[in-house]
Structure formats: structure tokens, C-alpha cells
Design a protein around this motif. Structure first.
Motif, PDB file in Angstrom:
ATOM      1  N   HIS A  94       0.876  -1.168   0.000  1.00  0.00           N
ATOM      2  CA  HIS A  94       0.000   0.000   0.000  1.00  0.00           C
ATOM      3  C   HIS A  94       0.909   1.213   0.000  1.00  0.00           C
ATOM      4  CE1 HIS A  94      -3.614   2.368   0.649  1.00  0.00           C
ATOM      5  NE2 HIS A  94      -2.879   3.126   1.441  1.00  0.00           N
ATOM      6  N   THR A  95       0.576   2.185  -0.799  1.00  0.00           N
ATOM      7  CA  THR A  95       1.397   3.392  -0.849  1.00  0.00           C
ATOM      8  C   THR A  95       0.577   4.609  -0.456  1.00  0.00           C
ATOM      9  OG1 THR A  95       0.931   3.693  -3.206  1.00  0.00           O
ATOM     10  CG2 THR A  95       2.906   2.463  -2.650  1.00  0.00           C
ATOM     11  N   ILE A  98       3.104   8.976   4.865  1.00  0.00           N
ATOM     12  CA  ILE A  98       2.948   8.413   6.204  1.00  0.00           C
ATOM     13  C   ILE A  98       1.828   9.079   7.003  1.00  0.00           C
ATOM     14  CG2 ILE A  98       4.681   9.827   7.389  1.00  0.00           C
ATOM     15  CD1 ILE A  98       5.525   7.074   8.733  1.00  0.00           C
ATOM     16  N   GLU A  99       1.659  10.372   6.849  1.00  0.00           N
ATOM     17  CA  GLU A  99       0.608  11.061   7.601  1.00  0.00           C
ATOM     18  C   GLU A  99      -0.794  10.711   7.094  1.00  0.00           C
ATOM     19  OE1 GLU A  99       2.047  13.923   4.411  1.00  0.00           O
ATOM     20  OE2 GLU A  99       2.952  12.466   5.774  1.00  0.00           O
ATOM     21  N   GLU A 100      -0.872  10.097   5.920  1.00  0.00           N
ATOM     22  CA  GLU A 100      -2.155   9.670   5.356  1.00  0.00           C
ATOM     23  C   GLU A 100      -2.298   8.148   5.314  1.00  0.00           C
ATOM     24  OE1 GLU A 100      -2.498  11.498   1.496  1.00  0.00           O
ATOM     25  OE2 GLU A 100      -1.868  13.447   2.287  1.00  0.00           O
ATOM     26  N   VAL A 109      -0.139  -4.788   6.153  1.00  0.00           N
ATOM     27  CA  VAL A 109       1.172  -4.940   5.506  1.00  0.00           C
ATOM     28  C   VAL A 109       2.157  -5.598   6.471  1.00  0.00           C
ATOM     29  CG1 VAL A 109       3.163  -3.697   4.552  1.00  0.00           C
ATOM     30  CG2 VAL A 109       0.853  -3.069   3.839  1.00  0.00           C
ATOM     31  N   ILE A 110       2.204  -5.117   7.701  1.00  0.00           N
ATOM     32  CA  ILE A 110       3.129  -5.682   8.690  1.00  0.00           C
ATOM     33  C   ILE A 110       2.752  -7.137   8.991  1.00  0.00           C
ATOM     34  CG2 ILE A 110       3.970  -5.502  11.075  1.00  0.00           C
ATOM     35  CD1 ILE A 110       5.050  -3.355   9.030  1.00  0.00           C
ATOM     36  N   ALA A 111       1.462  -7.420   9.128  1.00  0.00           N
ATOM     37  CA  ALA A 111       1.010  -8.780   9.435  1.00  0.00           C
ATOM     38  C   ALA A 111       1.404  -9.761   8.334  1.00  0.00           C
ATOM     39  CB  ALA A 111      -0.505  -8.797   9.657  1.00  0.00           C
ATOM     40  N   LYS A 151       6.180   4.448   0.722  1.00  0.00           N
ATOM     41  CA  LYS A 151       6.133   3.020   1.034  1.00  0.00           C
ATOM     42  C   LYS A 151       6.706   2.775   2.433  1.00  0.00           C
ATOM     43  CE  LYS A 151       6.047   1.604  -3.746  1.00  0.00           C
ATOM     44  NZ  LYS A 151       6.644   0.794  -4.786  1.00  0.00           N
ATOM     45  N   SER A 152       6.191   3.486   3.411  1.00  0.00           N
ATOM     46  CA  SER A 152       6.723   3.419   4.761  1.00  0.00           C
ATOM     47  C   SER A 152       6.561   2.051   5.405  1.00  0.00           C
ATOM     48  CB  SER A 152       6.069   4.484   5.641  1.00  0.00           C
ATOM     49  OG  SER A 152       4.669   4.305   5.693  1.00  0.00           O
ATOM     50  N   ALA A 153       5.508   1.336   5.097  1.00  0.00           N
ATOM     51  CA  ALA A 153       5.309   0.022   5.705  1.00  0.00           C
ATOM     52  C   ALA A 153       6.318  -0.971   5.172  1.00  0.00           C
ATOM     53  CB  ALA A 153       3.889  -0.477   5.458  1.00  0.00           C
TER      54      ALA A 153
END
Length: 153
Positions: A94-95, A98-100, A109-111, A151-153
Motif C-alpha cells: 500500500h502506498t 505516512i501522515e495519510e 502490511v506488517i502482518a 512506502k513506509s510500511a
């Protein structure tokens, strides 16, 4: 690979499907997992089974749910006797700035991209250690090494 069992997450399309086919071509029993239309998944499963003359099963574990990941491994071991190879390939993207970036997307994404690999390895390691043999392949995108905008995640 005859007699070995490979579980490949995220293998109903793309790179995961190619990896499952490569293991099947070498004679491994295959467990595919991933998202998509169930008729298309069944078509792909049946193709692998016929093309490579190996047993292939599909397990629809949601890779965000540790209980379902455990069931994926338990089902594979129950069907084939062991899980010899685990390919942690499932991943999503997901892009957004970060604030949005929506918290639910971050968590998904982390999971899938991180925690699912941990839960899969945790489930297969005892059997691999007991048998004295096993392989775990963790797949990551280039973004595992190099950052990209949004792409912070």
C-alpha cells in the motif's frame, strides 16, 4: 525433491506460483496458498498436479491470522507427513504518505509481509529440527533493502 513437501505462501499467482511449479517440477508435494478466485485457484492447483504428477493441495489461510497459519502448517504435515520447505512469499503493498497511511493498511502490511513469516517459521521449525532437515526461504521485495517514497510500511 521427491518425498519432500513444500509450502509456498502467496502462490496462487506471480512469483509464488512460479516457485510452487519449480518445486513440483522437482517432484515435491506442494501446498499452495493465496488469494484469488477459487475457480482460478483450483485450475492452477489441478494444473500443477497433472503437469508434474505430484500431489498439490490448496489451503486458504489468511496470512494475517496466526491461528490460520498454524492450521496451514498442521494441514500440510497431516496430509504429507512433514513440511520440509517453507517459502514465505506472501506479500501486499500500500502506498501513501505516512501522515495519510491508514492504520488498518499498516497493520495488514506488517502482518502479511513480516509477522506471517515469523508465525510460519515458528510452526515448521520443531519438525525440521526433529528430522534434522528443512529449508526456509523468506522472500522480500527490493523495499526490504531500499526505501521508496510513500512506502513506509
Amino acid at each position: 525433491m521427491k518425498g519432500k513437501t513444500a509450502v509456498v505462501t502467496g502462490s496462487t499467482s506471480g512469483i509464488g506460483a512460479a516457485m510452487a511449479a519449480a518445486f513440483a517440477a522437482e517432484g515435491a508435494n506442494i501446498v499452495i496458498n493465496g488469494l484469488g478466485d477459487i475457480a482460478d485457484i483450483e485450475k492452477g492447483r489441478a494444473y500443477l498436479e497433472v503437469e508434474y504428477s505430484v500431489p498439490v493441495i490448496y489451503h486458504g489461510a489468511d496470512m494475517t491470522k496466526p491461528d490460520e497459519i498454524q492450521d496451514l502448517i498442521r494441514t500440510a504435515a497431516g496430509q504429507f507427513g512433514s513440511v520440509d520447505i517453507l517459502v514465505n512469499n506472501a506479500g501486499i503493498q500500500h502506498t501513501a504518505p505516512i501522515e495519510e497511511f491508514p492504520v488498518d493498511k499498516w497493520n495488514a502490511v506488517i502482518a502479511i509481509n513480516l509477522s506471517a513469516a515469523f508465525h510460519g517459521m515458528r510452526a515448521v521449525l520443531p519438525g525440521m529440527q526433529k528430522r534434522g532437515w528443512g529449508r526456509i526461504i523468506n522472500v522480500a521485495s527490493a523495499h526490504g533493502l531500499v526505501a521508496s517514497v510513500n512506502k513506509s510500511a
